[in-house]
Design an enzyme around this catalytic site. Structure first.
Site: not given
Ligand code: BG6
Length: 512
Positions: A257, A262
């Site tokens: 995720d 990120h």
């Protein structure tokens, strides 16, 4: 290249935004109202949108233009950075917003959309520049791309016009599916038409990392294994599984995720070599080199260097919160990780022997994203260094929420004794600049409109990041199912076992 912004006197921008049409596919979903339309509204208010534009929402539900505008007005009131003062003010923007009903996988419906766009462009005197935003769940990516190809929407029709697509995450669920997806999309679109979004790259403080490293000369000489002991990157979140989030998350886990995208992006920006320029390919070439320098872990390396966790019941800010397994839409015996800590080495000349420690978790005590550069101790100690051992020179780049940069160093306490104490020099983004930063989506949407892909991820970058994360996932699939989950309390800093990753370093995990 910087040019005068024709819309705002005295304001320079990198390139002018050309008149265009933005099509939001999946327009009745959460993202459109929460992020996309508010971002476009703010860009328009701040004078960054092209002189002429149209926004067309496309989704399954039947709706008139007016109904869609009303929904978007409500969304602007709730989610926009700058709230509209009244309907009249919003109408200047909303009069450019339209709706088209259709199925996301139907070439016929996309043909009808094409005809609608032709009409609109004619009426509004717009060229055929089109930006398609895939704000849909990933199972629709391929059907949409094929439907666009079949409906002749994938290529510009006239010389000098452009067609671009923005694709939301998750981009694949492992290396194989990401490659397959890249193959299918690049069969229809050129790489230069594809904008894979990672909203972290739109954050001001993430971009400031580039400025910090490459617009200053004093840090670069220190930026290597010669002076740096290790690097810690933390992405801590307080949230658990709000609404229907669990449905996606339980199949995904925190590694896929947020680490695949990120957190690895933050690592790339921290570790990359100075690019020749800020153009998209120079920047992305350097980021890919960092990822390539991280080895694919074996099962044994995963056992030694990766710690996963899942939260049990606990409390946050004085309120009891449930265990992950009791959250909405989570399997009662789920072993999905809500926390992960990983120790990597970037195997190149600059970073030889410097551990990079990454951790990300849900239901940690506070929301904080930070990159900490922990420096080595002085070569020769002449002081009683007890304190410094615990707090070595550390440069902390705070990405959010308390954006800023601080440097910790040792100072002598006033007095007759020679006692050292760690002190901090602190730069705070908010108080230094005193203006609200644009939202990540504002920056990213504008970049796509002006055709600047530097803050978007390229196919090879996404695949390299998946290579690293897929090896971890595959090792877990081969290992016996964990029996110790949940292994951290909601509201704590994660499983105790993660401490083993820092046991040989001059400082343990940072307490943020
Ligand atoms: C998303 C993840 O990409 O980023 C979420 O899917 C996570 O699980 C979110 O909560 C965090 O984003 P931000 O901008 O709030 O740090």
């Amino acid at each position: 290249m910087t040019v005068q912004n024709p819309l705002r006197e005295g304001q320079t921008i990198r390139r002018p935004a050309e008149p265009c049409t933005l099509v939001v596919l999946g327009a009745t979903g959460d993202l459109t109202g929460r992020k996309l339309l508010p971002a476009l509204y703010n860009l328009s208010r701040d004078g960054h949108m092209p002189s002429r534009f149209a926004i067309v929402g496309f989704a399954r539900r039947p709706k008139s233009d007016d109904e869609f505008r009303n929904d978007m007005f409500d969304a602007l009131k709730e989610f926009s950075r700058a709230k509209p003062e009244g309907r009249e003010q919003a109408d200047a923007f909303l009069s450019n917003v339209f709706y088209h009903q259709g199925q996301l996988d139907s070439p016929d419906d996309f043909r009808a959309l094409g005809a609608h766009l032709d009409r609109l462009e004619k009426e509004k005197g717009l060229p055929g520049n089109r930006l398609f935003y895939l704000a849909v769940s990933p199972e629709y990516f391929e059907p949409i791309v094929s439907a666009m190809r079949d409906a002749n929407l994938a290529k510009p029709r006239n010389e000098g016009e452009w067609v671009r697509i923005i694709i939301e995450k998750p981009f694949g669920e492992d290396l194989k599916t990401a490659k397959e997806l890249n193959r299918k999309i690049t069969a229809v679109f050129n790489e230069s038409q594809i904008y894979r979004i990672d909203h972290y790259l739109g954050k001001e403080t993430v971009q400031n990392l580039l400025a910090f490293r490459f617009a200053n000369s004093i840090f670069e000489p220190l930026w290597s294994s010669r002076y740096i002991d290790h690097v810690q990157i933390t992405m801590a979140e307080e949230v658990g599984m709000p609404g229907r989030r669990g449905q996606y998350f339980d199949k995904t886990g925190i590694t896929r995720d947020v680490v695949q995208n990120h957190v690895l992006q933050l690592l790339c920006l921290t570790a990359m070599e100075p690019p020749a320029s800020l153009d998209a390919d120079s920047l992305r070439d350097e980021k890919v080199r960092v990822l390539r320098a991280i080895r694919t872990m074996t099962v044994d390396e995963v056992k030694a260097n990766v710690v996963r966790g899942q939260y049990g019941a606990g409390s946050l800010r004085g309120e009891a919160v449930p265990a992950y397994r009791s959250e909405n839409q989570i399997e009662p015996d789920s072993v999905t990780e809500t926390y992960v800590a990983i120790r990597f080495n970037v195997r190149n000349w600059r970073w030889a022997g410097v551990p990079f420690l990454l951790r990300a978790g849900k239901r940690l005590p506070k929301r904080a994203t930070e990159i900490a550069i922990v420096f080595k101790r002085p070569a020769h100690e002449i002081f009683d260094v007890d304190h410094e051992f615990k707090r070595p020179n550390t440069l902390a780049l705070r990405i959010q929420p308390d954006e800023g940069i601080s440097m910790t160093f040792a100072a002598k306490q006033p007095g007759l004794a020679t006692t050292l104490q760690p002190v901090q020099m602190d730069f705070r983004y908010g108080s230094s600049f005193g203006q609200a930063s644009p939202e990540a989506y504002e920056r990213l949407l504008l970049d796509c409109i002006i055709g600047d892909g530097s803050l978007f991820t390229r196919a090879d970058e996404v695949e390299e990041a998946w290579r690293i994360c897929t090896a971890i996932q595959q090792a877990w699939d081969q290992l016996p199912k964990p029996t110790d989950m949940p292994n951290y309390e909601a509201g704590s800093w994660g499983p105790k076992e993660a401490d083993k990753l820092t046991s040989d370093l001059i400082t343990g995990w940072r307490r943020l």
